[in-house]
Design a protein around this motif. Structure first.
Motif, PDB file in Angstrom:
ATOM      1  N   GLN A  63       0.590  12.557  -9.423  1.00 43.14           N
ATOM      2  CA  GLN A  63      -0.136  13.811  -9.244  1.00 43.14           C
ATOM      3  C   GLN A  63       0.773  15.023  -9.422  1.00 43.14           C
ATOM      4  N   PRO A  67       0.797  -1.227   0.000  1.00 45.84           N
ATOM      5  CA  PRO A  67       0.000   0.000   0.000  1.00 45.84           C
ATOM      6  C   PRO A  67       0.829   1.277   0.000  1.00 45.84           C
ATOM      7  N   PHE A  68       1.976   1.274   0.663  1.00 44.76           N
ATOM      8  CA  PHE A  68       2.777   2.494   0.669  1.00 44.76           C
ATOM      9  C   PHE A  68       3.418   2.737  -0.685  1.00 44.76           C
ATOM     10  N   LEU A 107       1.984   2.039  -3.443  1.00 41.50           N
ATOM     11  CA  LEU A 107       0.891   2.637  -4.214  1.00 41.50           C
ATOM     12  C   LEU A 107       0.754   4.122  -3.898  1.00 41.50           C
ATOM     13  N   GLN A 108       0.829   4.475  -2.614  1.00 46.40           N
ATOM     14  CA  GLN A 108       0.727   5.888  -2.232  1.00 46.40           C
ATOM     15  C   GLN A 108       1.864   6.705  -2.835  1.00 46.40           C
ATOM     16  N   MET A 109       3.066   6.142  -2.817  1.00 50.68           N
ATOM     17  CA  MET A 109       4.212   6.836  -3.420  1.00 50.68           C
ATOM     18  C   MET A 109       3.968   7.088  -4.905  1.00 50.68           C
ATOM     19  N   LEU A 142       1.086   7.264  -6.519  1.00 54.66           N
ATOM     20  CA  LEU A 142       0.011   8.232  -6.744  1.00 54.66           C
ATOM     21  C   LEU A 142       0.495   9.660  -6.516  1.00 54.66           C
ATOM     22  N   VAL A 143       1.283   9.860  -5.469  1.00 50.23           N
ATOM     23  CA  VAL A 143       1.809  11.204  -5.201  1.00 50.23           C
ATOM     24  C   VAL A 143       2.715  11.652  -6.336  1.00 50.23           C
TER      25      VAL A 143
END
Length: 272
Positions: A86, A75-76, A78-80, A82-83
């Protein structure tokens, strides 16, 4: 700079670089993997890979399916991603690569985005020889009659492309053909399908007689066209064939930009 200071600047943590090979393998493969396969692709033994995976799992970079034992990005990670996506600006990513390509190609090279009137040139690298073409920053290219426009028409959603095609009629801001001929819907559909199949658009003496052009798409992480990379020049100097070295370089540059924007699918560089 003193030698100790240089050495300090070069200091690194080798174990992080080693462990990165496992993350890269998961990204490159794009699917869950067994420990042995993951270790093999990263160039290490399973015994060496396992402690790295335990640590990566603890911080959320990797996760393991309890039923299958397969490892995948966590999950982290994935967050990396996405950031990072963006914060990506396609033009900012593309410009250094296009500016590096321009002197190698030697012909006029431009980048276009989809503006309010249609595909709009936002960057031009001039040819290494004098050439008079009506293409400047801010020039809007016809969706029907230019290589740049054809690229957008081919890869935009059909309803979006139709909107821009319909609105360009009578729009003095749009650079279009001097010919009044307009392709029929059937002819246009066949042309755009052909462009998608070959991964590039050609314009031979249209909209400017004696000037040929090649254009290729750039995709974002979702596979949406965000830029068109176009090169053009006089027919006597510019090789606009599909086996042209110019097109090969355009394809590779566009593919590199797309990859940096997060696209993992096929690009024009994958076309013959």
């Amino acid at each position: 700079m003193t030698e100790p200071a240089q050495e300090e600047k070069r200091r690194r943590i080798q174990s992080i670089e080693t462990g990165f090979g496992l993350l890269k393998a998961l990204v490159d493969t794009g699917k869950p993997m067994m420990l042995r396969d993951l270790a093999t692709q990263a160039g290490m033994s399973s015994a060496k890979a396992h402690p790295y995976l335990v640590s990566f799992t603890n911080v959320g970079l990797v996760q393991q399916d309890s039923a299958t034992g397969l490892y995948e990005l966590g999950p982290f990670a994935l967050q990396m991603g996405l950031v990072s996506l963006q914060s990506q600006n396609p033009l900012k990513v593309a410009l250094p690569l296009v500016q590096a390509l321009a002197p190698r190609i030697g012909h006029t090279l431009g980048l276009a985005v989809l503006g309010s009137h249609g595909p709009t040139m936002v960057h031009i690298s001039e040819a290494s020889y004098p050439v008079h073409v009506n293409m400047r920053c801010g020039t809007v290219m016809s969706m029907l009659h230019t290589a740049t426009g054809h690229v957008f028409a081919a890869w935009l959603p059909a309803e979006v492309a139709r909107h821009y095609i319909e609105r360009e009629a009578g729009d003095s801001a749009v650079v279009t053909s001097i010919s009044p001929l307009r392709p029929s819907p059937q002819e246009l559909a066949a042309l755009l399908a052909h462009i998608r199949q070959q991964g590039a658009a050609q314009a031979l003496g249209n909209p400017l007689p004696g000037i040929d052009a090649l254009s290729v798409p750039v995709f974002d992480h979702a596979g949406q066209i965000v830029l068109a990379l176009t090169s053009l020049g006089p027919s006597t100097l510019f090789d606009a064939s599909l086996n042209s070295p110019i097109l090969a370089q355009l394809r590779q540059c566009a593919a590199t930009i797309s990859r940096q924007l997060g696209w993992r699918g096929a690009t024009s560089a994958d076309k013959p």
